[in-house]
Design a protein around this motif. Sequence first.
Motif, PDB file in Angstrom:
ATOM      1  N   SER A   1      26.821  44.789  31.690  1.00 42.37           N
ATOM      2  CA  SER A   1      27.643  45.977  31.468  1.00 42.37           C
ATOM      3  C   SER A   1      29.050  45.603  31.032  1.00 42.37           C
ATOM      4  CB  SER A   1      27.717  46.804  32.751  1.00 42.37           C
ATOM      5  OG  SER A   1      28.481  46.101  33.729  1.00 42.37           O
ATOM      6  N   GLU A   2      29.802  46.610  30.578  1.00 46.89           N
ATOM      7  CA  GLU A   2      31.210  46.386  30.235  1.00 46.89           C
ATOM      8  C   GLU A   2      31.995  45.962  31.468  1.00 46.89           C
ATOM      9  OE1 GLU A   2      33.049  49.481  28.022  1.00 46.89           O
ATOM     10  OE2 GLU A   2      31.393  49.670  26.582  1.00 46.89           O
ATOM     11  N   THR A   3      31.596  46.468  32.618  1.00 49.26           N
ATOM     12  CA  THR A   3      32.260  46.062  33.859  1.00 49.26           C
ATOM     13  C   THR A   3      32.021  44.590  34.151  1.00 49.26           C
ATOM     14  OG1 THR A   3      32.023  48.292  34.760  1.00 49.26           O
ATOM     15  CG2 THR A   3      32.456  46.513  36.329  1.00 49.26           C
ATOM     16  N   ASP A   4      30.781  44.124  33.904  1.00 46.46           N
ATOM     17  CA  ASP A   4      30.490  42.696  34.056  1.00 46.46           C
ATOM     18  C   ASP A   4      31.378  41.865  33.136  1.00 46.46           C
ATOM     19  OD1 ASP A   4      28.381  43.145  35.889  1.00 46.46           O
ATOM     20  OD2 ASP A   4      26.978  43.494  34.240  1.00 46.46           O
ATOM     21  N   CYS A   5      31.624  42.416  31.954  1.00 42.55           N
ATOM     22  CA  CYS A   5      32.450  41.705  30.974  1.00 42.55           C
ATOM     23  C   CYS A   5      33.896  41.600  31.450  1.00 42.55           C
ATOM     24  CB  CYS A   5      32.372  42.431  29.629  1.00 42.55           C
ATOM     25  SG  CYS A   5      33.476  41.762  28.363  1.00 42.55           S
ATOM     26  N   THR A   6      34.503  42.721  31.768  1.00 43.84           N
ATOM     27  CA  THR A   6      35.916  42.691  32.152  1.00 43.84           C
ATOM     28  C   THR A   6      36.125  41.910  33.446  1.00 43.84           C
ATOM     29  OG1 THR A   6      35.655  44.852  33.232  1.00 43.84           O
ATOM     30  CG2 THR A   6      36.472  44.837  30.959  1.00 43.84           C
ATOM     31  N   ALA A   7      35.088  41.809  34.287  1.00 43.47           N
ATOM     32  CA  ALA A   7      35.194  41.020  35.518  1.00 43.47           C
ATOM     33  C   ALA A   7      35.410  39.543  35.233  1.00 43.47           C
ATOM     34  CB  ALA A   7      33.948  41.211  36.376  1.00 43.47           C
ATOM     35  N   LEU A   8      35.071  39.106  34.016  1.00 40.80           N
ATOM     36  CA  LEU A   8      35.270  37.693  33.668  1.00 40.80           C
ATOM     37  C   LEU A   8      36.738  37.314  33.609  1.00 40.80           C
ATOM     38  CD1 LEU A   8      32.520  37.174  30.922  1.00 40.80           C
ATOM     39  CD2 LEU A   8      32.449  36.471  33.317  1.00 40.80           C
ATOM     40  N   ARG A   9      37.627  38.312  33.599  1.00 45.80           N
ATOM     41  CA  ARG A   9      39.062  38.014  33.643  1.00 45.80           C
ATOM     42  C   ARG A   9      39.435  37.263  34.912  1.00 45.80           C
ATOM     43  NH1 ARG A   9      40.759  44.253  32.306  1.00 45.80           N
ATOM     44  NH2 ARG A   9      40.006  44.322  30.141  1.00 45.80           N
ATOM     45  N   ASP A  10      38.616  37.420  35.939  1.00 52.02           N
ATOM     46  CA  ASP A  10      38.928  36.812  37.229  1.00 52.02           C
ATOM     47  C   ASP A  10      38.216  35.487  37.459  1.00 52.02           C
ATOM     48  OD1 ASP A  10      40.529  39.031  37.916  1.00 52.02           O
ATOM     49  OD2 ASP A  10      38.757  40.146  38.584  1.00 52.02           O
ATOM     50  N   VAL A  11      37.493  35.001  36.457  1.00 54.32           N
ATOM     51  CA  VAL A  11      36.811  33.715  36.612  1.00 54.32           C
ATOM     52  C   VAL A  11      37.850  32.600  36.722  1.00 54.32           C
ATOM     53  CG1 VAL A  11      35.351  32.010  35.459  1.00 54.32           C
ATOM     54  CG2 VAL A  11      34.697  34.420  35.461  1.00 54.32           C
ATOM     55  N   VAL A  12      37.667  31.745  37.713  1.00 58.53           N
ATOM     56  CA  VAL A  12      38.576  30.623  37.947  1.00 58.53           C
ATOM     57  C   VAL A  12      37.840  29.325  37.652  1.00 58.53           C
ATOM     58  CG1 VAL A  12      39.959  29.405  39.672  1.00 58.53           C
ATOM     59  CG2 VAL A  12      39.852  31.917  39.696  1.00 58.53           C
TER      60      VAL A  12
END
Length: 465
Positions: A22-33
């Motif tokens: 989903s688009e939410t899954d996509c934007t969550a990648l902003r928090d990948v460390v």
Amino acid sequence: MKTTFAALALCVGATPLFAQQSETDCTALRDVVFSGGYVTSARAVAAQNSLPSYCEVRATALPSISIEVRLPLENWNGKYYQAGCGGFCGILGRADAGASWVNAMRPGLELGYATATSDSGHHALSVVDAAWAANNPHAERDWGWRSIGETNRVAGVLIDAFYGGQAEQAIFQGCSTGGRMAHVAAQRYPEMFDGIISGAPAMDYTGLVATAMAFFVQAKTADDGSQILGPDDAKAIGDLVMQQCDATDGTEDGLIEDPRACEIDYSSLGLSNTKMDALMKWREGPRNAAGDQLYPGGIPEGSEPFWWLWLTGNAEGAAPLVPAFTTGFTQYMAFADDPGAEYSPLDFDIETDPARLETMAEVYNGDNPDLSAFRAAGGKMIVYHGWADAIVTPYKTVDWYEQASEAAGGEETLKESVRLFMVPGLDHCGILPGPGGINAASLDPMAPMERWLNDDTPPTSIMAE
């Protein structure tokens, strides 16, 4: 080379690798460390034309490698595709801003691959801008080789975070500098890519962009700084070459099958001694006073229709790119100690300066013919080059292939892993249309690469079907 999906399925449990994201899954990648870098943005991009909807993630690998990763939001094929960049790079995703597939993520994304590319470690105003390298060995190292591995590493982190597992197969594609990167990848990272597509590879960057290009610029420059050979000369020379050499291969089709078979009598053109001397130097390539060939071959017969872009400019005032490339390279990249902005290719000493290139050759070059580690890892490589390439002259690629065949124990052994395709009439990376309209759109090395990797069917052609 890559972990199989069967193994991955055991690792990720109930998480389906092919699930729609989903688009939410996509934007969550902003928090990948991850170590040695950070994500700068993540956004969903809607499907358009031939491209599916995807998650565009931008990240930085320290110190300054900008990376773009494109992850299909649905129907990921479980594989990875990495693209190189052209010239001195420096413009993230530049190839995908145009229509060509060369050095672009597009061919992979269209087929459902997760894809990535980088700016090779610096930002520049154009692909002939080399000022970023001034007294900057870290940036030169990243451009030379490290950005290839870091792009792969960061893409792997994001693929894992988005899909819940790693890719089962990886392909690299690049032309020109991207072709150099392809060869560097095969040597420095022999287990990283299952398939490598290398076009018009500038694999000996120091020998080409310093020695050969400086020699070509010197050959065409008169004592008063004027240009000896111009666009009108290119037209006359090209017409004569085609008239005398087209039928050498047995067919008059506007294509020169192999310029090495051409024997041209230029006497009817009435060129001055100065112009003939410049032309013969272009054909022969750089030699020192002792007659030693410093770079394989020169500018091939049949490439004249493209000289305006690379060598002579045109009547409308467009400046050729070869002088621009060799100027920036020799000022800031070619030598261990940068001579700087005051340096000109006319200052390059053919007798002594080639030896001064050895330090940076170790950083940039990918022309080692020993591919044993890549071949042992099961890698497959398609190399292609246009016979009409006037900037990255094709003779080096032929010379490398012959040496690679010898190193492998014979051409038949090498062909189990590496196939070379020389394309008559093709400009550098197919940028300009040649006879019959042949250009990059006429080629499709991706389809035969997939068949080779997936069905064990060796390629016999890279022409688009």
